[in-house]
Design a protein around this motif. Structure first.
Motif, mmCIF file in Angstrom:
data_model
loop_
_atom_site.group_PDB
_atom_site.id
_atom_site.type_symbol
_atom_site.label_atom_id
_atom_site.label_comp_id
_atom_site.label_asym_id
_atom_site.label_seq_id
_atom_site.Cartn_x
_atom_site.Cartn_y
_atom_site.Cartn_z
ATOM 1 N N PHE A 82 -10.841 -1.566 7.504
ATOM 2 C CA PHE A 82 -10.279 -2.419 6.548
ATOM 3 C C PHE A 82 -9.428 -1.464 5.528
ATOM 4 C CE2 PHE A 82 -13.104 -5.784 7.834
ATOM 5 C CZ PHE A 82 -12.210 -7.104 7.971
ATOM 6 N N GLY A 83 -8.281 -1.836 5.193
ATOM 7 C CA GLY A 83 -7.657 -1.061 4.159
ATOM 8 C C GLY A 83 -6.300 -1.491 3.474
ATOM 9 N N THR A 84 -5.949 -0.846 2.511
ATOM 10 C CA THR A 84 -4.567 -1.484 1.900
ATOM 11 C C THR A 84 -3.989 -0.189 1.392
ATOM 12 O OG1 THR A 84 -6.049 -3.547 0.811
ATOM 13 C CG2 THR A 84 -3.971 -2.564 -0.487
ATOM 14 N N TYR A 85 -2.521 -0.242 1.521
ATOM 15 C CA TYR A 85 -1.691 0.731 1.205
ATOM 16 C C TYR A 85 -0.909 0.264 -0.131
ATOM 17 C CZ TYR A 85 0.870 4.995 1.439
ATOM 18 O OH TYR A 85 1.314 6.403 1.277
ATOM 19 N N LEU A 86 -0.900 1.285 -1.066
ATOM 20 C CA LEU A 86 0.041 1.078 -2.291
ATOM 21 C C LEU A 86 1.034 1.994 -2.393
ATOM 22 C CD1 LEU A 86 -3.187 0.709 -4.892
ATOM 23 C CD2 LEU A 86 -1.902 -1.142 -3.639
ATOM 24 N N LEU A 87 2.505 1.631 -2.376
ATOM 25 C CA LEU A 87 3.553 2.297 -2.295
ATOM 26 C C LEU A 87 4.258 2.224 -3.623
ATOM 27 C CD1 LEU A 87 5.415 4.200 -0.753
ATOM 28 C CD2 LEU A 87 6.688 2.076 -0.219
ATOM 29 N N SER A 88 4.512 3.298 -4.469
ATOM 30 C CA SER A 88 5.087 3.275 -5.674
ATOM 31 C C SER A 88 6.361 4.252 -5.604
ATOM 32 C CB SER A 88 4.260 3.946 -6.669
ATOM 33 O OG SER A 88 3.057 3.010 -6.944
ATOM 34 N N SER A 89 7.134 4.052 -6.788
ATOM 35 C CA SER A 89 8.251 4.874 -6.637
ATOM 36 C C SER A 89 7.871 6.063 -7.321
ATOM 37 C CB SER A 89 9.155 4.380 -8.006
ATOM 38 O OG SER A 89 9.983 5.208 -8.322
ATOM 39 N N GLY A 90 8.392 7.379 -6.820
ATOM 40 C CA GLY A 90 8.157 8.615 -7.311
ATOM 41 C C GLY A 90 9.034 9.205 -8.171
ATOM 42 N N GLN A 91 9.698 8.294 -8.787
ATOM 43 C CA GLN A 91 10.742 8.725 -9.898
ATOM 44 C C GLN A 91 10.149 7.903 -11.113
ATOM 45 O OE1 GLN A 91 13.599 10.511 -9.614
ATOM 46 N NE2 GLN A 91 13.469 10.469 -11.869
ATOM 47 N N THR A 92 9.432 6.740 -11.187
ATOM 48 C CA THR A 92 9.248 6.005 -12.373
ATOM 49 C C THR A 92 7.413 5.444 -12.319
ATOM 50 O OG1 THR A 92 9.510 3.695 -11.528
ATOM 51 C CG2 THR A 92 11.208 4.907 -12.504
ATOM 52 N N GLY A 93 6.882 5.716 -11.020
ATOM 53 C CA GLY A 93 5.657 5.155 -10.944
ATOM 54 C C GLY A 93 5.608 3.801 -10.627
ATOM 55 N N GLU A 94 6.679 3.037 -10.792
ATOM 56 C CA GLU A 94 6.865 1.517 -10.373
ATOM 57 C C GLU A 94 5.999 1.112 -9.145
ATOM 58 O OE1 GLU A 94 10.073 -2.165 -10.024
ATOM 59 O OE2 GLU A 94 10.654 -0.075 -10.079
ATOM 60 N N MET A 95 5.191 0.140 -9.048
ATOM 61 C CA MET A 95 4.621 -0.098 -7.559
ATOM 62 C C MET A 95 5.678 -0.977 -7.026
ATOM 63 S SD MET A 95 2.036 -0.423 -5.877
ATOM 64 C CE MET A 95 0.677 -0.145 -7.134
ATOM 65 N N LEU A 96 5.884 -0.491 -5.732
ATOM 66 C CA LEU A 96 6.927 -1.107 -4.882
ATOM 67 C C LEU A 96 6.357 -2.078 -3.741
ATOM 68 C CD1 LEU A 96 8.908 1.988 -4.187
ATOM 69 C CD2 LEU A 96 9.393 0.399 -6.205
ATOM 70 N N ALA A 97 5.255 -1.875 -3.318
ATOM 71 C CA ALA A 97 4.691 -2.570 -2.381
ATOM 72 C C ALA A 97 3.196 -2.455 -2.284
ATOM 73 C CB ALA A 97 5.358 -2.219 -0.827
ATOM 74 N N VAL A 98 2.745 -3.596 -1.788
ATOM 75 C CA VAL A 98 1.165 -3.665 -1.254
ATOM 76 C C VAL A 98 1.226 -3.980 0.159
ATOM 77 C CG1 VAL A 98 -1.157 -4.641 -1.511
ATOM 78 C CG2 VAL A 98 0.280 -4.180 -3.426
ATOM 79 N N ILE A 99 0.674 -3.153 1.020
ATOM 80 C CA ILE A 99 1.035 -3.244 2.575
ATOM 81 C C ILE A 99 -0.477 -3.221 3.197
ATOM 82 C CG2 ILE A 99 1.919 -1.992 4.479
ATOM 83 C CD1 ILE A 99 3.911 -0.613 2.727
ATOM 84 N N ASP A 100 -0.684 -4.124 4.214
ATOM 85 C CA ASP A 100 -1.688 -4.204 4.968
ATOM 86 C C ASP A 100 -2.100 -2.920 5.483
ATOM 87 O OD1 ASP A 100 -3.867 -6.365 6.246
ATOM 88 O OD2 ASP A 100 -3.233 -4.758 7.493
ATOM 89 N N GLY A 101 -3.250 -2.611 5.068
ATOM 90 C CA GLY A 101 -3.553 -0.828 5.573
ATOM 91 C C GLY A 101 -4.275 -0.899 6.914
ATOM 92 N N GLY A 102 -5.078 -2.000 7.307
ATOM 93 C CA GLY A 102 -5.604 -2.366 8.650
ATOM 94 C C GLY A 102 -4.376 -1.891 9.593
ATOM 95 N N GLU A 103 -3.309 -2.685 9.502
ATOM 96 C CA GLU A 103 -2.449 -2.881 10.594
ATOM 97 C C GLU A 103 -1.478 -1.404 10.505
ATOM 98 O OE1 GLU A 103 -0.136 -4.422 13.686
ATOM 99 O OE2 GLU A 103 -2.218 -5.111 12.572
ATOM 100 N N LEU A 104 -1.038 -1.066 9.213
ATOM 101 C CA LEU A 104 -0.626 0.217 9.052
ATOM 102 C C LEU A 104 -1.301 1.414 9.626
ATOM 103 C CD1 LEU A 104 1.790 1.884 7.866
ATOM 104 C CD2 LEU A 104 0.373 2.012 5.626
#
Length: 316
Positions: A82-104
């Motif tokens: 099981f897993g979760t991926y957290l993707l953020s902006s590398g410019q501001t740190g703003e959270m952009l997406a929470v992505i299903d980590g198992g499928e990824l």
């Protein structure tokens, strides 16, 4: 902020685009610290594993994946991973997406294996054997079938019913898949063997590998896990996804290094060097090649960016 569930993540990561995105990330590089790897006790069962995998492209994107591996889940009819991926902006740190980590994880792992096979499997390879009946199995079949006209696909597992189920799913996608009962016979015949198990003892014997075979080892991610024996290491030209990861974590590499069957200089190249052309990969149709993957955070980052930009593009 986007929240992508399993189905949405799968739809956003088409195989050709994902394989190319991972190739581009290996070619261009990113910042990829050593991943955190923690064993966790589960009373009455095998230990579980917690993995934390950060990576970033300065000024563009940063991300981290949290993955748990619970081997005992097989008895609960649950996925081991099981897993979760957290993707953020590398410019501001703003959270952009929470992505299903198992499928990824499943898709990027299979895509990386298919990418390695571009350089290491024979161009005329047409028979694939997949060992293992977990989440990765169908993904591996689909990824290796991308751009390669596979005529025969065998699925082997300790649970024959699960192997038959994977075969039926592949058949529904138009792929010529069948469960196999005799692992040795299937391995002796296969052009590409892809192992995705949590085995602690070698499944594939090196003496089974025919000239020109390509052996793809995915499942073992700890030093006490093995999917192929020392004879396979001796006979093959060995490649890895990353030297830093494979030489530290993968039993299929660390054990032969420790017992002298393999020297560090015997590892011909890592995936980045294949993609960049620093190493040609397969140079003789008779060579036996072996690719050991433990997973790299840049693969997750490449997939997460692809999924995020795909969905944002469709919403625009």
């Amino acid at each position: 902020m986007l929240v992508l569930d399993e189905e949405q993540t799968r739809a956003a990561l088409a195989w050709p685009a994902l394989i190319d995105a991972i190739a581009a990330m290996f070619a261009d590089g990113c910042v990829m610290p050593v991943r955190h790897h923690h064993d966790m006790e589960v009373p009455g069962e095998s230990d579980a594993t917690l993995l934390l995998m950060p990576a970033w492209l300065p000024g563009r994107y940063m991300g981290v994946k949290m993955v748990s591996v619970f081997p005992g889940n097989a008895a609960r009819a649950l996925p081991a991973i099981f897993g979760t991926y957290l993707l953020s902006s590398g410019q501001t740190g703003e959270m952009l997406a929470v992505i299903d980590g198992g499928e990824l994880t499943a898709r990027r792992t299979a895509a990386a294996s298919a990418l390695a096979a571009r350089y290491l499997a024979r161009e005329d390879a047409e028979e694939l054997l997949v060992c293992g009946t977990g989440r990765l199995s169908l993904n591996l079949i689909q990824a290796h079938a991308t751009g390669r006209p596979l005529k025969r696909i065998g699925i082997w597992g300790r649970d024959r019913e699960k192997a038959a189920g994977i075969a039926r799913e592949a058949q529904a996608l138009g792929l010529a898949a069948e469960p196999v009962a005799d692992l040795q016979a299937a391995a002796r015949s296969a052009d590409i063997i892809s192992c995705a198990t949590l085995s602690g003892a070698p499944l594939i014997q090196g003496e089974w590998l025919k000239p020109g075979a390509h052996l793809d080892l995915i499942g073992g991610f700890k030093p006490d896990m093995r999917e192929a024996d020392d004879t396979a290491i001796r006979r093959a030209r060995v490649f890895v996804d990353t030297r830093a990861g494979a030489m530290k974590e993968a039993g299929d590499i660390t054990q032969p290094l420790k017992n002298g069957v393999l020297a560090a200089d015997d590892i011909r190249a890592e995936l980045r060097e294949l993609v960049n052309g620093a190493h040609p990969g397969r140079t003789d149709d008779a060579d036996i090649t072996l690719f050991k993957s433990v997973g790299a955070a840049l693969e997750d980052l490449a997939g997460a960016i692809l999924a995020y930009e795909y969905v944002r593009g469709r919403q625009a």
